[in-house]
Each structure stands twice: as C-alpha cells, then as structure tokens.
Design a protein around this motif. Structure first.
Motif, PDB file in Angstrom:
ATOM      1  N   GLU A 263      -6.595  -2.808  -3.795  1.00  0.00           N
ATOM      2  CA  GLU A 263      -8.003  -2.535  -3.514  1.00  0.00           C
ATOM      3  C   GLU A 263      -8.973  -3.431  -4.266  1.00  0.00           C
ATOM      4  OE1 GLU A 263      -9.019   1.564  -3.876  1.00  0.00           O
ATOM      5  OE2 GLU A 263      -7.435   2.235  -2.531  1.00  0.00           O
TER       6      GLU A 263
ATOM      7  N   GLN B  82      -2.257   0.322  -6.250  1.00  0.00           N
ATOM      8  CA  GLN B  82      -3.588   0.587  -5.712  1.00  0.00           C
ATOM      9  C   GLN B  82      -4.617  -0.374  -6.311  1.00  0.00           C
ATOM     10  OE1 GLN B  82      -5.063   4.561  -6.357  1.00  0.00           O
ATOM     11  NE2 GLN B  82      -6.756   4.302  -4.931  1.00  0.00           N
TER      12      GLN B  82
ATOM     13  N   TYR C  40      -1.796   6.092  -1.500  1.00  0.00           N
ATOM     14  CA  TYR C  40      -2.471   6.857  -2.530  1.00  0.00           C
ATOM     15  C   TYR C  40      -3.513   7.773  -1.914  1.00  0.00           C
ATOM     16  CZ  TYR C  40      -3.801   1.990  -2.119  1.00  0.00           C
ATOM     17  OH  TYR C  40      -4.011   0.734  -1.644  1.00  0.00           O
ATOM     18  N   ALA C  41      -3.955   8.746  -2.678  1.00  0.00           N
ATOM     19  CA  ALA C  41      -4.766   9.835  -2.137  1.00  0.00           C
ATOM     20  C   ALA C  41      -6.207   9.416  -1.841  1.00  0.00           C
ATOM     21  CB  ALA C  41      -4.758  11.015  -3.108  1.00  0.00           C
ATOM     22  N   ARG C  42      -6.860   8.719  -2.759  1.00  0.00           N
ATOM     23  CA  ARG C  42      -8.256   8.359  -2.535  1.00  0.00           C
ATOM     24  C   ARG C  42      -8.508   6.979  -3.136  1.00  0.00           C
ATOM     25  NH1 ARG C  42      -8.343  12.761  -6.009  1.00  0.00           N
ATOM     26  NH2 ARG C  42      -8.881  12.338  -8.188  1.00  0.00           N
ATOM     27  N   PRO C  43      -9.523   6.276  -2.637  1.00  0.00           N
ATOM     28  CA  PRO C  43      -9.773   4.919  -3.113  1.00  0.00           C
ATOM     29  C   PRO C  43     -10.254   4.890  -4.557  1.00  0.00           C
ATOM     30  CG  PRO C  43     -11.506   5.628  -1.614  1.00  0.00           C
ATOM     31  CD  PRO C  43     -10.437   6.683  -1.560  1.00  0.00           C
TER      32      PRO C  43
ATOM     33  N   ASP D 109     -12.609   4.297  -7.654  1.00  0.00           N
ATOM     34  CA  ASP D 109     -14.048   4.438  -7.872  1.00  0.00           C
ATOM     35  C   ASP D 109     -14.519   3.180  -8.613  1.00  0.00           C
ATOM     36  OD1 ASP D 109     -16.621   5.054  -8.514  1.00  0.00           O
ATOM     37  OD2 ASP D 109     -16.166   6.983  -9.458  1.00  0.00           O
TER      38      ASP D 109
ATOM     39  N   LYS E  38       0.848  -1.184   0.000  1.00  0.00           N
ATOM     40  CA  LYS E  38       0.000   0.000   0.000  1.00  0.00           C
ATOM     41  C   LYS E  38       0.886   1.237   0.000  1.00  0.00           C
ATOM     42  CE  LYS E  38      -3.472  -2.490   2.652  1.00  0.00           C
ATOM     43  NZ  LYS E  38      -4.229  -2.571   3.904  1.00  0.00           N
TER      44      LYS E  38
END
Length: 353
Positions: free
Chosen positions: A36, A32, A8-11, A13, A5
């Motif tokens: 994820e 990522q 990163y800034a945001r998960p 979409d 991991k």
C-alpha cells in the motif's frame, strides 16, 4: 520486496498511523506496508513481480542481471554461528541465488553509533570479508555514516548485490502449479532461535547455532541436477519463516498447499526452545535454508542433489501444491488432523536479521 496482497482487514491509516515493529516482521503487516505504500508509490514492472530481487536488462544481447538489497539490524550483533557482518553477506547472496542468479558483487552501507568499540567493528568487518570470499563475491563499493551515541544500536548494515542470471533460468513466486512438490533444504528455525536463546540466556544440552550460510553453491547443485524449467520457485524463508514464505508463494501463484507436519525437519533443541517460549518453528526465521517448488517428475533428483550438498544433508520433501482458489496453506498434523498455516500476524521475533 514482495508486493503480494495477503488479504488484510483494512487499509493503512496514512494520515494518523505510525510505524510499529510488525511492519518489519515479514508477515501480513509488512506485506500490507510494502503493497500500500512502497509498491504503490514506486510502481514499475520490476517491483510488480514481487520476488526477492529484480531481473534487469544488461548492455549485451541476451544478458540479464539480478539486483537485490537488504538491511540488517540484528540484535545481538554477535550470536552463535555468526554476526551481523557475515549475516549481511549471506542475506543478499541468498536473495540473488534464489532468483537463479550467480552472485557477483556487493555494495555495503554502514551506519555506526558513536562510541562503538573499534575492536568489535573489526571483528564484524573481518567476518564479512570471510563470508564474501567463501561465497565467491566481492564487496566493490560502500558508504559509512556515524550517528550520535544513543541514536543507533552499534552497527546497522545494508548490502546490495548484483548477480548474473544464466539463460533459461526463471524461478519466480508466480510459477507454482498444482501437483508440484515442496522441498526444504534442512532443519527449520535455527537462526531465529539462536538469536532468541542468546537474548534470553536460555541454556540447552546442545547450543542452538544459527544456520546463516550462503546458498549459491546449493542452488547451482540443483540446476545441475534437473532442467531449469523444472525448478519453479526458490525462496529462502527468512523473516516470517517457512509459513509466511509459503503463503506468499501461494498468493503469487494462485494455488494452495498441503504440508506434512511429520516430514518437516526441526531439531529437538529448536522444538524445545519454541515450546518453552510459546513459538511455532514454522514461523521462526532461517538464514541458511531454501525452499524449492519443483515439477514432480524431477523431485527425487533435486532432493538427492540437496542431500549430497553440505548445506542440504537433512533436506526433505514436505508437501505438494494443490488447486485451491482460496490459496490456503494447510498442514496435515502428526495425529491425523488438519490446521491452517496462515501468514505471520504481528511481531514474533524482533531484530533477527
């Protein structure tokens, strides 16, 4: 398939997002996607390690197997120093070798595009066979599919490998310790820049040739030169180059790294090509180099073993592992400054392996 991991800034979409080229580049976006989506859905103890292959139980007592798989979509299919056939063997053999295993068997899956010349396909398969013989492995099973013209790109190859892991060997990305030494087996960036130079029709005084090669012989030389537990981590810095590989290891081990820019070997041709194209050789792919993190008291012996092998004649000591809760990889520059060496962001060189 790494499950690191990298912060990163945001998960992702997962409802409206779409696949883009950065997801296959070996950098932050790819990590990522793997973490994820794939690792979350397919979670098990083997994936959780985040290494280049999985160490599996074998039928006999005390035996261990290593398995790895890789897809190859390089463009162009033929390049100075090899083609997709030899590359598909080298890539999977190397993934097994840097796990400490002796590669034994490969499976190969081909996706062919309707209309592709059989003469070119024969060259690819013959190159694949020669690479397998040279690496001491056999292609023992496979599959072939054909898609309509315009629905592929000539030839895609997926190879899966099985190797035997000798007792006592357990290199892994989580084993680096402060004080360990970072070694690299030779000049960086030659594969990625060979692909790019051909793709962009760049001419240099000396042709840039891919370093694509099987590293299992070099790995065996390292294990002959030092105790197995002195070799903490082995990696082949492919997509995302040396920079992304070292960031991945730093995150896995919870350490930092300090590199010496002057010590990192890069050929004049690769450096010139990178300057021309605005690229950093630390992020350019390799297919015949390895990075070894080792105990400091055995670094000299391992470096000498690398330099005594044909694939490691220009090996170098390039850095040291540090205690750093931020897991930063830093570079001491040739002019005395420092800079951060971060994960690859976005897509630097498309379709290089």
């Amino acid at each position: 398939m790494s499950t690191v991991k990298p912060g990163y800034a945001r998960p992702l979409d997962l409802r409206k997002g779409r696949v883009d080229l950065a997801f296959g580049a070996g950098g932050r976006a790819m990590a990522q996607l793997v973490t994820e989506l794939f690792a979350r859905a397919l979670a098990n103890d083997y994936l959780e390690r985040g290494d280049d292959g999985a160490v599996l139980p074998a039928p006999g007592p005390g035996e261990r197997l290593v398995m790895s798989t890789d897809g190859h979509v390089v463009s162009p299919l033929f390049f100075p120093g090899g083609n997709i056939g030899s590359l598909s063997v080298h890539g999977t053999v190397n993934d097994l070798a840097v796990m400490g295993a002796r590669p034994l068997y490969l499976a190969a899956g081909f996706i062919l595009e309707e209309g592709y010349p059989l003469a070119d396909l024969a060259r690819i398969v013959e190159s694949m066979a020669a690479a397998a013989r040279a690496a001491g492995v056999q292609v023992v099973t496979g599959d072939t599919k054909v898609v309509e013209q315009g629905k592929g790109d000539g030839v895609f190859i997926t190879t899966t490998g099985i190797g035997a892991l000798p007792a006592g060997r357990d290199p892994g990305g989580a084993r680096a310790r402060p004080g360990d030494v970072v070694l690299v087996s030779g000049r960086l960036g030659e594969h990625g820049m060979a692909i790019m130079a051909q793709r962009e029709s760049l001419a240099f005084d000396s042709e840039i040739v891919s370093d694509s090669a099987a590293l299992n012989g070099l790995v065996e030389a390292l294990y002959a030169a030092a105790p197995a537990d002195a070799i903490r981590v082995l990696r082949d810095p492919t997509r995302g180059g040396l920079a992304t590989t070292l960031n991945e290891i730093a995150a896995q081990s919870g350490v930092g790294m300090e590199l010496d820019e002057v010590a990192i070997p890069v050929s004049p041709q690769v450096r010139a090509a990178c300057e021309l194209l605005g690229l950093d050789p630390l992020y350019v792919a390799n297919e015949g180099k390895l990075v070894a993190l080792c105990a400091p008291e055995h670094a000299d012996a391992l470096l000498a073993a690398m330099r005594a092998h044909p694939l490691g004649s220009e090996a170098a000591r390039i850095g040291i592992i540090t205690a750093d809760p931020q897991h930063f990889v830093q570079l001491r520059t040739g002019v005395g400054g420092r800079r951060m060496v971060d994960w690859l962001a976005g897509e630097q060189l498309p379709r290089i392996c």
